[in-house]
Design a protein around this motif. Structure first.
Motif, PDB file in Angstrom:
ATOM      1  N   GLU A   8       0.785  -1.044   0.023  1.00 53.53           N
ATOM      2  CA  GLU A   8      -0.048  -0.004  -0.054  1.00 53.53           C
ATOM      3  C   GLU A   8       0.910   1.394   0.035  1.00 53.53           C
ATOM      4  O   GLU A   8       0.263   2.399  -0.428  1.00 53.53           O
ATOM      5  N   ALA A   9       2.236   1.067   0.532  1.00 52.40           N
ATOM      6  CA  ALA A   9       2.921   2.336   0.353  1.00 52.40           C
ATOM      7  C   ALA A   9       3.640   2.577  -0.956  1.00 52.40           C
ATOM      8  O   ALA A   9       4.288   3.806  -1.137  1.00 52.40           O
ATOM      9  N   VAL A  10       3.939   1.645  -1.554  1.00 54.77           N
ATOM     10  CA  VAL A  10       4.600   1.915  -2.964  1.00 54.77           C
ATOM     11  C   VAL A  10       3.718   1.378  -4.003  1.00 54.77           C
ATOM     12  O   VAL A  10       2.961   0.599  -3.967  1.00 54.77           O
ATOM     13  N   PRO A  11       3.984   2.010  -5.348  1.00 51.84           N
ATOM     14  CA  PRO A  11       3.447   1.377  -6.526  1.00 51.84           C
ATOM     15  C   PRO A  11       3.760  -0.188  -6.780  1.00 51.84           C
ATOM     16  O   PRO A  11       4.830  -0.698  -6.425  1.00 51.84           O
ATOM     17  N   GLU A  12       2.811  -0.652  -7.466  1.00 49.17           N
ATOM     18  CA  GLU A  12       3.101  -2.242  -7.608  1.00 49.17           C
ATOM     19  C   GLU A  12       3.416  -2.281  -9.276  1.00 49.17           C
ATOM     20  O   GLU A  12       2.644  -1.954 -10.059  1.00 49.17           O
ATOM     21  N   ALA A  13       4.639  -2.745  -9.648  1.00 49.90           N
ATOM     22  CA  ALA A  13       4.998  -2.844 -10.947  1.00 49.90           C
ATOM     23  C   ALA A  13       4.048  -3.842 -11.869  1.00 49.90           C
ATOM     24  O   ALA A  13       4.045  -3.324 -13.154  1.00 49.90           O
ATOM     25  N   ARG A 117       9.420  -6.389 -10.703  1.00 49.97           N
ATOM     26  CA  ARG A 117      10.408  -5.314 -10.517  1.00 49.97           C
ATOM     27  C   ARG A 117      10.176  -4.907  -9.092  1.00 49.97           C
ATOM     28  O   ARG A 117       9.146  -4.379  -8.845  1.00 49.97           O
ATOM     29  N   PRO A 118      11.386  -4.606  -8.418  1.00 47.75           N
ATOM     30  CA  PRO A 118      11.287  -4.191  -7.129  1.00 47.75           C
ATOM     31  C   PRO A 118      11.216  -2.698  -6.995  1.00 47.75           C
ATOM     32  O   PRO A 118      11.707  -2.128  -8.205  1.00 47.75           O
ATOM     33  N   THR A 128      13.677  -0.577 -13.050  1.00 47.31           N
ATOM     34  CA  THR A 128      13.268  -0.643 -14.641  1.00 47.31           C
ATOM     35  C   THR A 128      13.351  -2.279 -15.004  1.00 47.31           C
ATOM     36  O   THR A 128      12.947  -2.435 -16.144  1.00 47.31           O
ATOM     37  N   VAL A 129      14.052  -2.959 -14.262  1.00 47.03           N
ATOM     38  CA  VAL A 129      14.269  -4.359 -14.629  1.00 47.03           C
ATOM     39  C   VAL A 129      13.846  -5.272 -13.365  1.00 47.03           C
ATOM     40  O   VAL A 129      14.160  -4.766 -12.423  1.00 47.03           O
ATOM     41  N   ILE A 130      13.922  -6.434 -13.619  1.00 43.80           N
ATOM     42  CA  ILE A 130      13.889  -7.578 -12.395  1.00 43.80           C
ATOM     43  C   ILE A 130      15.122  -8.051 -12.411  1.00 43.80           C
ATOM     44  O   ILE A 130      16.039  -8.486 -13.091  1.00 43.80           O
ATOM     45  N   THR A 131      15.892  -7.803 -11.095  1.00 47.36           N
ATOM     46  CA  THR A 131      17.314  -8.071 -10.994  1.00 47.36           C
ATOM     47  C   THR A 131      17.578  -9.334 -10.487  1.00 47.36           C
ATOM     48  O   THR A 131      16.804 -10.139 -10.082  1.00 47.36           O
ATOM     49  N   VAL A 132      18.664  -9.838 -10.564  1.00 46.28           N
ATOM     50  CA  VAL A 132      19.355 -11.156 -10.326  1.00 46.28           C
ATOM     51  C   VAL A 132      19.141 -11.378  -8.626  1.00 46.28           C
ATOM     52  O   VAL A 132      18.837 -12.474  -8.365  1.00 46.28           O
ATOM     53  N   GLU A 133      19.383 -10.196  -7.975  1.00 45.46           N
ATOM     54  CA  GLU A 133      18.974 -10.272  -6.518  1.00 45.46           C
ATOM     55  C   GLU A 133      17.495 -10.859  -6.375  1.00 45.46           C
ATOM     56  O   GLU A 133      17.546 -11.650  -5.079  1.00 45.46           O
ATOM     57  N   GLU A 134      16.752 -10.236  -6.940  1.00 47.41           N
ATOM     58  CA  GLU A 134      15.092 -10.960  -6.648  1.00 47.41           C
ATOM     59  C   GLU A 134      15.048 -12.388  -6.982  1.00 47.41           C
ATOM     60  O   GLU A 134      14.434 -12.974  -6.415  1.00 47.41           O
ATOM     61  N   VAL A 156       6.067 -15.060 -12.421  1.00 42.32           N
ATOM     62  CA  VAL A 156       6.992 -14.080 -12.684  1.00 42.32           C
ATOM     63  C   VAL A 156       6.329 -13.162 -13.771  1.00 42.32           C
ATOM     64  O   VAL A 156       5.577 -13.427 -14.628  1.00 42.32           O
ATOM     65  N   ASP A 157       6.066 -11.850 -13.191  1.00 41.61           N
ATOM     66  CA  ASP A 157       5.240 -10.766 -14.025  1.00 41.61           C
ATOM     67  C   ASP A 157       6.088  -9.405 -14.130  1.00 41.61           C
ATOM     68  O   ASP A 157       6.127  -8.628 -13.132  1.00 41.61           O
ATOM     69  N   ALA A 158       6.775  -9.075 -15.388  1.00 38.33           N
ATOM     70  CA  ALA A 158       6.730  -9.812 -16.467  1.00 38.33           C
ATOM     71  C   ALA A 158       7.916 -10.546 -16.766  1.00 38.33           C
ATOM     72  O   ALA A 158       8.845  -9.776 -16.462  1.00 38.33           O
ATOM     73  N   ALA A 159       8.031 -11.538 -17.297  1.00 37.19           N
ATOM     74  CA  ALA A 159       9.286 -12.353 -17.487  1.00 37.19           C
ATOM     75  C   ALA A 159      10.132 -11.350 -18.338  1.00 37.19           C
ATOM     76  O   ALA A 159      11.350 -11.426 -18.512  1.00 37.19           O
ATOM     77  N   ASP A 160       9.519 -10.788 -19.505  1.00 35.48           N
ATOM     78  CA  ASP A 160      10.272  -9.817 -20.355  1.00 35.48           C
ATOM     79  C   ASP A 160      11.263  -8.912 -19.545  1.00 35.48           C
ATOM     80  O   ASP A 160      12.054  -8.426 -20.311  1.00 35.48           O
TER      81      ASP A 160
END
Length: 377
Positions: A8-13, A117-118, A128-134, A156-160
């Protein structure tokens, strides 16, 4: 995995602006074939460990992923093949009051992991991307013990949106999937994924929505849809795109473009100036982007009408007659297609150098007018 308070505190990718999150959507419209494919695989004991949900953005891929997740985590593991088990399920529906449904809605289901995306605390923006840390967070997730036999679901949303390192890390998990794990990869552009990722998933394509399914999906989301069936056509069968068009009055803007085109081959420069000025007004970035997009769609429809000899389904009344008049044959269709490619390149270059939006739109309109004057209309 994020808690409800954090969300609720941050936007959801993975949430479209102005629309409910896919986990909040109970019904899925227009994707009966895809749902049946999942049910058949489950009931026959052939549930693949990884599914690649493909199709245009906004047609329900994420909603289906969350439906599958609820279904798998709420349905007893032996229900598909036990001799004295309950009848095989014939729907993915899980009651909203089911404990698993409650947990998933609150993002508190320990057997579900959402990879997206975190939020970057330092920049206060979504990455801007899903990172390896995630992706690496999946190792402890899969390592957790469970009394349910170890069933786990990953969305996984979105895998792209995975960067190369993240994609390679996920690939290793797809090559050696943990027991009881099901990975659901949402992909708007599967061609952007590693071929090895695609090859290790079962692809499940989703269809675009027709007018009735579109209206029903928008109604479920609490969005008033116009009675005009052309919204589904303009949105390309995408609910997400339809939401954006409704919010930005896309049908009204498309009508302005058609009114301008109706003056061809001698374009009304007053209307062209009015269109360009509204798109280039201060603070009208969204309208500028939408104007570019709708001009591009109109040009594509002109080219299609000329190439096929018949206009596509109407978005607004009398559009078919206009398309037929402006693209009466294949030669005209080819001319409009060539111009469309040129305008797209110019728009991309103009945005890259921050060209005045009004000047860019006006230039596009004048080039459309010049092309029309050269055609034997």
């Amino acid at each position: 995995m994020s808690t409800l308070g954090e969300m609720e505190a941050v936007p959801e990718a993975d949430r479209a602006p102005g629309a409910p999150h896919p986990r909040e959507t109970q019904r899925l419209f227009g994707q009966e074939i895809a749902e049946t494919t999942i049910l058949d695989a489950f009931n026959l004991g052939r549930m693949h460990h990884a599914w690649l949900l493909t199709g245009p953005k906004g047609v329900g891929k994420a909603t289906l992923a969350w439906r599958i997740a609820r279904f798998l985590l709420a349905t007893p593991e032996d229900q598909a093949d036990a001799l004295f088990a309950a009848p095989k399920p014939d729907t993915l529906d899980i009651p909203a009051n089911h404990p698993v449904a409650h947990h998933i809605h609150a993002m508190a289901e320990p057997r579900l992991f959402l990879l997206r995306r975190p939020w970057d605390v330092k920049t206060a923006k979504l990455k801007t991307v899903i990172t390896v840390e995630e992706v690496r967070k999946l190792h402890p997730f899969f390592g957790m013990s469970a009394a349910d036999g170890g069933r786990r679901v990953v969305i996984v949303d979105a895998a792209d949106e995975m960067n190369p390192s993240a994609a390679n890390a996920l690939l290793k998990m797809l090559e050696e999937p943990p027991k009881g794990a099901t990975l659901l990869l949402v992909s708007h552009q599967p061609s952007r994924l590693l071929p090895t990722i695609r090859s290790r998933c079962r692809t499940l394509p989703l269809a675009t929505l027709g007018a009735e399914d579109m209206r029903a999906a928008l109604g479920q989301a609490g969005i008033d849809a116009p009675e005009n069936a052309g919204l589904a056509e303009l949105a390309g069968g995408s609910v997400g795109e339809a939401v954006a068009l409704i919010q930005q009055e896309g049908l009204t803007l498309y009508a302005e473009i058609l009114n301008l085109a109706a003056t061809l081959p001698r374009m009304d420069r007053g209307l062209a100036a009015k269109l360009s000025q509204s798109a280039g007004a201060r603070g009208a970035d969204d309208r500028f982007t939408l104007t570019l997009d709708l001009i591009d769609r109109f040009m594509a429809r002109l080219a299609r009408a000329g190439a096929t000899g018949s206009p596509p389904p109407e978005i607004l009344p009398d559009e078919a007659q206009l398309l037929t008049r402006l693209a009466p044959d294949m030669g005209a269709g080819r001319a409009w297609a060539d111009l469309a490619a040129d305008l797209t390149a110019r728009a991309r270059a103009g945005k890259a150098v921050n060209l005045d939006p009004a000047a860019l739109i006006l230039d596009m309109c004048l080039r459309i007018g010049s092309t029309a004057e050269r055609l034997p209309l």
